[in-house]
Design a protein around this motif. Structure first.
Motif, PDB file in Angstrom:
ATOM      1  N   CYS A  24     142.542  99.024  -9.766  1.00 63.14           N
ATOM      2  CA  CYS A  24     141.631  99.121 -10.915  1.00 63.14           C
ATOM      3  C   CYS A  24     142.262  99.973 -12.030  1.00 63.14           C
ATOM      4  CB  CYS A  24     140.301  99.745 -10.490  1.00 63.14           C
ATOM      5  SG  CYS A  24     139.324  98.705  -9.391  1.00 63.14           S
ATOM      6  N   ILE A  35     135.837  98.719 -16.146  1.00 62.30           N
ATOM      7  CA  ILE A  35     135.825  98.331 -14.739  1.00 62.30           C
ATOM      8  C   ILE A  35     134.825  99.207 -14.015  1.00 62.30           C
ATOM      9  CG2 ILE A  35     137.174  98.177 -12.605  1.00 62.30           C
ATOM     10  CD1 ILE A  35     139.632  97.593 -14.304  1.00 62.30           C
ATOM     11  N   ILE A 309     141.926  91.081 -10.983  1.00 61.23           N
ATOM     12  CA  ILE A 309     141.147  91.443 -12.175  1.00 61.23           C
ATOM     13  C   ILE A 309     141.658  90.650 -13.380  1.00 61.23           C
ATOM     14  CG2 ILE A 309     140.615  93.346 -13.781  1.00 61.23           C
ATOM     15  CD1 ILE A 309     140.729  95.212 -11.258  1.00 61.23           C
TER      16      ILE A 309
END
Lengths: 341, 341
Positions: A24, A35, A309
């Motif tokens: 992340c 996020i 992501i």
């Protein structure tokens, strides 16, 4: 182009939360507006602190419960305090624009189908994977979300796969096939024989039966199959790849010249490995949910999470889900959903 | 140990009759008492003459007709003057002990099932293939003879595969699994869920569900599946292998060091290739026919034919068909054939 807000289940996967949180951090620099790191707040904050990260784009959302890798998937609907459920709920409520999880695949599918929900015209969201071949990529769909399928489901997979190939892979007028044995119409099992005439009616670029050999040959852009067959192919391919590498290594060990050769070859092999490596792809999408849902390998490391992501962001910026909704209306014949078996 | 008499269809396959006849010549030196070369007498004799062969173990049997690679398989039952039919009839009549053909696979299956015929307890002969893995081999059965299967057919495939692993591959108490998605009992499609409890009753060393990843991992000795799934896996694996080789070659082309490395690696790669090369295996057996029936790749060359004849000889000298008949009686529960769906 605005970037999305992505909810990440930080407690799912073999290397959670450590690698997930690191992924992340990595992704936040490039791919997302915000996020949401969903999971054990204390543990996540410890990792962020240790990594020296202070970034307002990384928002920790506490979840006190988790879903085990071997729990029955439906448990997630009861465990409303689990990181996966809460991450799904953020998407459902419009707080986040997409979901990423390395957790229990069945549970992620359940959240995609029943918490986030499917696009109206899609009865069964499916998992599509873009497999590499010497000429490009071929979308195999479904690879595990739907075990026993009816013809109408395969028809929907075809439209979903078409949309994936066109919007995400940039392939114009993708060549669509149905996985079978034998090339000619009329060859295959009962499901294929019943589905074939329906696929012919859609107005897709339908080329007919694809055989096993077409999967890695670049002769089709989209190949539809039920999730039982697709999942076995995907896992068999992974296993074959690993077996081949191991058997070649055994042979190399036997000779010094071969060892030197292998050393010189390394950069070329690494380039190839990049094409085949799941950590480079990051994740595979559950297609047909209302918002991007990306499932990564249970063994996902930080790099795989970063790339997952990135995949979610691609689906968002390409407006995939809106285009799919529109394609479902465009290609499905009037009344087909009700009348087809 | 007496060697068998093998009937070879000399007109089937991409390189017939040239390569087929050469394969017979090669094999006659090692593996057979007599080889019946069935096909166009004049053409076969020309090849034998050109090769300078005079061997009474090579007996030419004239056939004036052939079966095309894309003809409907059932044609062979009408074309009684075809090389394939006549070769099958030699086996049926006890003149020959086994059949080898590189021709139309469906037609070879048809001859195996309906001319030579199945062992009494076997309803559906099946194709088994021994796939390589780092630890040895795994029998995947069926890989294409039976497209839509019922539970009782998969049960029979399990006993056939067990017998293949034990008698031909020399694996004691082979570990048997059913191909599925998910490891636990209760996971899989309808066919798997219905078959699983029947397999548990047989007295085989049944380990439960095998996943796609088990096919090349050496975790099972026998994996049963329907011929639709099995055929797709087999062809996808071939295609993946070719794609990987091609993609690695592309990378190698880009660098001189990699080219040198590849050169040094060549002997090791060739050793590996031997393990994976279909010409080394020669042929795959139709299991459950009364006599050995070996089907080779349509692209079979002389070496593949030689090895296919070797495979037929192995089945003969190991008394495979007799052992299978006895195992069918031993493992099938009383009355199972009649009562199982």
């Amino acid at each position: 182009m605005s970037l999305p807000k992505i909810a990440v289940d930080c407690m799912g996967g073999d290397y959670a939360p450590e690698e997930i949180v690191k992924g992340c951090i990595w992704a936040s620099k490039e791919f997302a507006q915000t996020i949401f790191l969903v999971g054990d707040e204390q543990r996540i904050k410890e990792i962020l602190k240790r990594e020296g990260v202070k970034d307002e784009r990384l928002v920790v959302v506490h979840a006190k419960d988790t879903i085990g890798m071997h729990e029955p998937p439906s448990n997630v609907l009861k465990k409303k305090e689990s990181s996966l459920y809460i991450a799904g709920k953020l998407v459902k409520d419009g707080v986040a624009d997409g979901l990423v999880s390395a957790g229990n695949t069945g549970a992620v599918l359940t959240v995609g189908k029943f918490v986030i929900g499917a696009i109206e015209e899609v009865e069964r969201p499916a998992i599509g994977v873009a497999l590499p071949n010497p000429k490009g990529k071929t979308v195999l769909i479904d690879v595990g979300a739907n075990v026993d399928c009816k013809p109408k489901h395969l028809v929907q997979f075809a439209i979903i796969g078409h949309t994936y190939a066109e919007e995400i892979l940039g392939i114009q007028n993708p060549r669509v096939g149905i996985l079978s044995i034998g090339e000619e119409e009329g060859k295959g099992n009962e499901l294929v024989k019943e589905t074939y005439p329906l696929l012919k009616q859609l107005g897709l670029n339908f080329l007919g039966n694809a055989e096993g050999r077409d999967i890695y040959a670049g002769t089709f852009d989209v190949i539809v199959c039920d999730g039982f067959v697709g999942n076995i192919i995907l896992k068999a391919s992974e296993s074959l790849g690993m077996a081949v590498v191991q058997m070649i290594k055994e042979e190399i060990k036997k000779s010094l010249l071969a060892k030197i050769g292998a050393f010189l070859l390394m950069p070329a092999l690494n380039n190839f490995k990049k094409k085949a490596d799941f950590t480079e792809y990051g994740g595979i999408p559950l297609l047909g949910a209302k918002k991007p849902v990306i499932i990564t390998h249970g063994r996902a490391n930080a790099k795989a999470i970063k790339n997952a992501i990135k995949v979610a962001t691609e689906f968002y910026t390409h407006h995939f889900n809106e285009k799919l909704a529109s394609n479902m209306k465009k290609f499905m014949p009037e009344g087909a959903k009700a009348s087809w078996a």
